[in-house]
Design a protein around this motif. Structure first.
Motif, PDB file in Angstrom:
ATOM      1  N   PRO A   1     -11.652 -14.705  -0.983  1.00 47.32           N
ATOM      2  CA  PRO A   1     -13.164 -14.432  -1.725  1.00 47.32           C
ATOM      3  C   PRO A   1     -12.775 -12.727  -2.081  1.00 47.32           C
ATOM      4  CG  PRO A   1     -13.732 -14.740   0.343  1.00 47.32           C
ATOM      5  CD  PRO A   1     -12.162 -14.812   0.709  1.00 47.32           C
ATOM      6  N   TRP A   2     -13.409 -12.270  -3.411  1.00 50.73           N
ATOM      7  CA  TRP A   2     -13.628 -11.544  -4.049  1.00 50.73           C
ATOM      8  C   TRP A   2     -14.378 -10.494  -3.242  1.00 50.73           C
ATOM      9  CZ3 TRP A   2     -10.127 -10.274  -8.175  1.00 50.73           C
ATOM     10  CH2 TRP A   2      -9.878 -11.078  -9.039  1.00 50.73           C
ATOM     11  N   ILE A   3     -13.910  -9.125  -3.201  1.00 52.36           N
ATOM     12  CA  ILE A   3     -14.455  -8.033  -2.409  1.00 52.36           C
ATOM     13  C   ILE A   3     -14.029  -6.825  -3.189  1.00 52.36           C
ATOM     14  CG2 ILE A   3     -13.830  -6.546  -0.279  1.00 52.36           C
ATOM     15  CD1 ILE A   3     -12.813  -8.480   1.601  1.00 52.36           C
ATOM     16  N   GLY A   4     -15.298  -6.527  -3.563  1.00 53.33           N
ATOM     17  CA  GLY A   4     -15.339  -5.269  -4.737  1.00 53.33           C
ATOM     18  C   GLY A   4     -15.131  -3.489  -3.827  1.00 53.33           C
ATOM     19  N   ASN A   5     -14.618  -2.214  -4.902  1.00 53.02           N
ATOM     20  CA  ASN A   5     -15.016  -1.405  -3.716  1.00 53.02           C
ATOM     21  C   ASN A   5     -15.624  -0.649  -4.955  1.00 53.02           C
ATOM     22  OD1 ASN A   5     -14.582   1.652  -2.858  1.00 53.02           O
ATOM     23  ND2 ASN A   5     -12.248   1.150  -3.258  1.00 53.02           N
ATOM     24  N   ARG A   6     -17.299  -0.075  -4.975  1.00 47.89           N
ATOM     25  CA  ARG A   6     -18.071   0.679  -6.038  1.00 47.89           C
ATOM     26  C   ARG A   6     -17.803   1.884  -5.594  1.00 47.89           C
ATOM     27  NH1 ARG A   6     -20.422  -3.041  -9.585  1.00 47.89           N
ATOM     28  NH2 ARG A   6     -19.689  -5.904  -8.230  1.00 47.89           N
ATOM     29  N   GLY A   7     -16.519   2.122  -4.706  1.00 46.38           N
ATOM     30  CA  GLY A   7     -17.134   3.934  -4.347  1.00 46.38           C
ATOM     31  C   GLY A   7     -16.380   4.738  -5.445  1.00 46.38           C
ATOM     32  N   SER A   8     -15.924   5.700  -4.652  1.00 46.05           N
ATOM     33  CA  SER A   8     -14.643   6.604  -5.951  1.00 46.05           C
ATOM     34  C   SER A   8     -13.523   6.680  -4.952  1.00 46.05           C
ATOM     35  CB  SER A   8     -15.848   7.968  -6.266  1.00 46.05           C
ATOM     36  OG  SER A   8     -16.242   8.233  -4.380  1.00 46.05           O
ATOM     37  N   LYS A   9     -13.045   6.473  -3.740  1.00 44.90           N
ATOM     38  CA  LYS A   9     -12.310   6.495  -2.830  1.00 44.90           C
ATOM     39  C   LYS A   9     -11.536   4.490  -2.453  1.00 44.90           C
ATOM     40  CE  LYS A   9     -13.205  10.998  -1.171  1.00 44.90           C
ATOM     41  NZ  LYS A   9     -13.335  11.674  -0.167  1.00 44.90           N
ATOM     42  N   ASP A  10      -9.921   4.961  -2.396  1.00 38.61           N
ATOM     43  CA  ASP A  10      -9.679   3.470  -1.589  1.00 38.61           C
ATOM     44  C   ASP A  10     -10.804   3.685  -0.736  1.00 38.61           C
ATOM     45  OD1 ASP A  10      -7.909   3.823  -3.596  1.00 38.61           O
ATOM     46  OD2 ASP A  10      -6.404   4.196  -2.250  1.00 38.61           O
ATOM     47  N   ASP A  11      -9.869   1.624   0.037  1.00 35.86           N
ATOM     48  CA  ASP A  11     -10.849   1.821   0.605  1.00 35.86           C
ATOM     49  C   ASP A  11     -10.024   0.211   1.002  1.00 35.86           C
ATOM     50  OD1 ASP A  11     -12.753   0.797   2.594  1.00 35.86           O
ATOM     51  OD2 ASP A  11     -14.141  -0.787   0.776  1.00 35.86           O
TER      52      ASP A  11
ATOM     53  N   PRO B   1      -8.949  -0.298  -5.010  1.00 40.15           N
ATOM     54  CA  PRO B   1      -8.842   1.227  -5.852  1.00 40.15           C
ATOM     55  C   PRO B   1      -9.950   1.391  -5.544  1.00 40.15           C
ATOM     56  CG  PRO B   1      -6.896   0.169  -6.314  1.00 40.15           C
ATOM     57  CD  PRO B   1      -7.676  -1.038  -4.934  1.00 40.15           C
ATOM     58  N   PRO B   2     -10.793   2.582  -6.388  1.00 37.99           N
ATOM     59  CA  PRO B   2     -12.080   2.873  -6.930  1.00 37.99           C
ATOM     60  C   PRO B   2     -12.872   1.932  -7.504  1.00 37.99           C
ATOM     61  CG  PRO B   2     -11.136   4.609  -6.289  1.00 37.99           C
ATOM     62  CD  PRO B   2     -10.438   3.213  -6.252  1.00 37.99           C
TER      63      PRO B   2
ATOM     64  N   LYS C   1      -1.565 -10.651  -4.553  1.00 37.25           N
ATOM     65  CA  LYS C   1      -2.611  -9.804  -4.444  1.00 37.25           C
ATOM     66  C   LYS C   1      -2.923  -9.641  -5.378  1.00 37.25           C
ATOM     67  CE  LYS C   1      -5.089  -5.006  -3.237  1.00 37.25           C
ATOM     68  NZ  LYS C   1      -3.968  -3.793  -3.292  1.00 37.25           N
ATOM     69  N   VAL C   2      -3.975  -9.985  -6.074  1.00 44.62           N
ATOM     70  CA  VAL C   2      -4.826  -9.610  -7.283  1.00 44.62           C
ATOM     71  C   VAL C   2      -5.997  -8.816  -7.836  1.00 44.62           C
ATOM     72  CG1 VAL C   2      -4.470 -11.795  -8.924  1.00 44.62           C
ATOM     73  CG2 VAL C   2      -6.479 -11.458  -7.906  1.00 44.62           C
ATOM     74  N   GLU C   3      -5.886  -7.697  -8.824  1.00 46.53           N
ATOM     75  CA  GLU C   3      -6.706  -7.352  -8.655  1.00 46.53           C
ATOM     76  C   GLU C   3      -7.853  -6.804 -10.077  1.00 46.53           C
ATOM     77  OE1 GLU C   3      -5.291  -3.129  -8.876  1.00 46.53           O
ATOM     78  OE2 GLU C   3      -4.112  -2.954  -6.752  1.00 46.53           O
ATOM     79  N   GLU C   4      -8.857  -6.410 -10.745  1.00 44.10           N
ATOM     80  CA  GLU C   4     -10.523  -6.712 -11.495  1.00 44.10           C
ATOM     81  C   GLU C   4     -11.264  -5.721 -11.492  1.00 44.10           C
ATOM     82  OE1 GLU C   4     -12.418 -10.322 -11.697  1.00 44.10           O
ATOM     83  OE2 GLU C   4     -10.701 -11.161 -12.445  1.00 44.10           O
ATOM     84  N   LYS C   5     -10.549  -4.837 -13.010  1.00 46.52           N
ATOM     85  CA  LYS C   5     -12.147  -3.438 -12.752  1.00 46.52           C
ATOM     86  C   LYS C   5     -13.574  -4.226 -13.076  1.00 46.52           C
ATOM     87  CE  LYS C   5      -9.207  -0.184 -13.106  1.00 46.52           C
ATOM     88  NZ  LYS C   5      -8.710   0.413 -11.819  1.00 46.52           N
ATOM     89  N   LEU C   6     -13.986  -3.656 -11.623  1.00 49.24           N
ATOM     90  CA  LEU C   6     -15.529  -3.366 -12.098  1.00 49.24           C
ATOM     91  C   LEU C   6     -16.331  -2.397 -13.565  1.00 49.24           C
ATOM     92  CD1 LEU C   6     -16.244  -3.078  -8.190  1.00 49.24           C
ATOM     93  CD2 LEU C   6     -15.988  -5.464  -9.915  1.00 49.24           C
ATOM     94  N   ASP C   7     -17.322  -2.849 -13.989  1.00 51.60           N
ATOM     95  CA  ASP C   7     -17.940  -2.381 -14.358  1.00 51.60           C
ATOM     96  C   ASP C   7     -18.524  -0.779 -13.989  1.00 51.60           C
ATOM     97  OD1 ASP C   7     -19.740  -0.903 -15.920  1.00 51.60           O
ATOM     98  OD2 ASP C   7     -21.524  -2.370 -16.222  1.00 51.60           O
ATOM     99  N   PRO C   8     -17.580   0.345 -14.786  1.00 53.27           N
ATOM    100  CA  PRO C   8     -18.048   1.554 -14.014  1.00 53.27           C
ATOM    101  C   PRO C   8     -19.430   1.670 -14.027  1.00 53.27           C
ATOM    102  CG  PRO C   8     -16.547   1.532 -16.360  1.00 53.27           C
ATOM    103  CD  PRO C   8     -16.801   0.281 -15.540  1.00 53.27           C
ATOM    104  N   ASN C   9     -20.491   1.778 -14.723  1.00 56.44           N
ATOM    105  CA  ASN C   9     -22.088   1.631 -15.003  1.00 56.44           C
ATOM    106  C   ASN C   9     -22.473   1.155 -13.142  1.00 56.44           C
ATOM    107  OD1 ASN C   9     -21.885   3.206 -17.070  1.00 56.44           O
ATOM    108  ND2 ASN C   9     -22.350   1.104 -17.850  1.00 56.44           N
ATOM    109  N   THR C  10     -21.786   0.608 -12.527  1.00 57.45           N
ATOM    110  CA  THR C  10     -22.119  -0.199 -11.454  1.00 57.45           C
ATOM    111  C   THR C  10     -21.310   0.810 -10.074  1.00 57.45           C
ATOM    112  OG1 THR C  10     -20.625  -2.051 -11.169  1.00 57.45           O
ATOM    113  CG2 THR C  10     -22.588  -1.694 -11.977  1.00 57.45           C
ATOM    114  N   CYS C  11     -20.538   1.900 -10.584  1.00 60.58           N
ATOM    115  CA  CYS C  11     -19.814   1.952  -9.241  1.00 60.58           C
ATOM    116  C   CYS C  11     -20.343   4.291  -9.737  1.00 60.58           C
ATOM    117  CB  CYS C  11     -18.194   2.344  -9.587  1.00 60.58           C
ATOM    118  SG  CYS C  11     -17.617   0.725 -10.253  1.00 60.58           S
ATOM    119  N   THR C  12     -19.679   4.316  -8.136  1.00 61.45           N
ATOM    120  CA  THR C  12     -19.985   5.287  -8.091  1.00 61.45           C
ATOM    121  C   THR C  12     -19.265   6.412  -8.829  1.00 61.45           C
ATOM    122  OG1 THR C  12     -20.827   4.949  -5.892  1.00 61.45           O
ATOM    123  CG2 THR C  12     -19.686   7.593  -5.862  1.00 61.45           C
ATOM    124  N   LYS C  13     -19.767   7.693  -9.242  1.00 61.95           N
ATOM    125  CA  LYS C  13     -18.588   8.443 -10.234  1.00 61.95           C
ATOM    126  C   LYS C  13     -18.659   9.298  -9.432  1.00 61.95           C
ATOM    127  CE  LYS C  13     -21.078   6.747 -13.634  1.00 61.95           C
ATOM    128  NZ  LYS C  13     -20.435   6.033 -15.201  1.00 61.95           N
TER     129      LYS C  13
END
Length: 288
Positions: free
Chosen positions: A129-139, A199-200, A276-288
């Motif tokens: 499954p995709w697992i997302g990180n909407r924080g501002s630091k690595d997870d 990554p964030p 490992k594949v990465e996709e950027k999330l919408d910045p508006n949904t992530c912690t600034k």
């Protein structure tokens, strides 16, 4: 040269295919004994481009028939290249199984000669499954990925190949260059757990690219007898269109069947590459 023969499901089929196998083995010897044209798979001659009509489809239709103890039958119009099965000929051309005009009749056996084998990469698939990180630091997260080997067959002409025919051609190990890597019907699965950094404002997943083996066979036809009548009586020969002894077995270059299977490692596990594949999330949904 290797002939891959089908297994039978009835006593009648077993008897017919036993005769066919012996005939095909003989044909390979004959074809190798001084033929002017280079012999193809199983020692067969290529009729594509030599004889009129769509010979790929002709061989497909001829060998797709239900065989009998006496073989499979076909009718060939040497002027137009049209092919008819025995039933079609008796219905559409002449009510007796006798050659008429440009229509020439033949009987024999079909087999499957290995033409070539090679390795390739299969389609990349996502195995976690995709697992997302909407924080501002690595997870860091633990990913569970799973995969099961794939096996299939495809024809170059005609409809889809039946599962029973594919199994009879490709089941087990064909040996030779395929070796242990050939995984036909040798199902293997894995489930792996691995910790990965996300990554964030990014989502991560695991993919698998299987390494595969392809074995290509050409259906070949061994001529038992071949007949024509040019107006001076029936003539029966035992090669394709009465040509020399090297034309005892024929095939059409453009008609082939590919068996494709994921390769296996010596330990029985699927062979391939994990990424490992990465996709950027919408910045508006992530912690600034």
């Amino acid at each position: 040269m290797r002939l891959i023969r089908t297994s039978a499901t009835s006593k009648l089929k077993k008897s017919a295919l036993s005769i066919a196998s012996a005939a095909l083995a003989i044909s390979g010897v004959l074809a190798g004994a001084g033929s002017a044209q280079a012999a193809g798979p199983g020692g067969a001659h290529n009729i594509r481009g030599t004889d009129p009509g769509n010979t790929d489809l002709m061989i497909e239709r001829l060998c797709n028939q239900e065989g009998s103890l006496t073989g499979v039958y076909g009718a060939y119009n040497v002027d137009t290249g049209e092919f008819k099965t025995q039933d079609e000929y008796l219905r559409d051309v002449f009510g007796l199984w006798k050659p008429a005009g440009p229509w020439e009749l033949f009987r024999g056996w079909c087999g499957y000669a290995e033409a070539s084998t090679w390795s390739t990469k299969g389609a990349t698939v996502r195995t976690s499954p995709w697992i997302g990180n909407r924080g501002s630091k690595d997870d860091k997260e633990t990913f569970v990925s799973s995969y099961g080997t794939k096996t299939f067959a495809k024809k170059s002409v005609g409809g889809t190949i039946g599962l029973s025919l594919a199994k009879s051609i490709f089941s087990g190990s064909v040996g030779g260059s395929a070796g242990y890597e050939w995984g036909w019907e040798k199902e293997s699965k894995f489930e792996r757990r691995s910790e990965k950094t996300i990554p964030p404002c990014t989502q991560v997943a695991v993919t698998w690219t299987p390494y595969q083996r392809v074995v290509r066979v050409n259906p070949v036809f061994y001529v038992e007898d071949y007949q024509w009548n040019k107006g001076d009586g029936d003539v029966t020969t035992h090669t394709w269109r009465g040509r020399d002894a090297s034309w005892k077995t024929i095939y059409s270059y453009g008609y082939y069947i590919d068996g494709v299977s994921d390769k296996l490692l010596p330990n029985g596990q699927p062979d391939g590459r994990e990424d490992k594949v990465e996709e950027k999330l919408d910045p508006n949904t992530c912690t600034k």
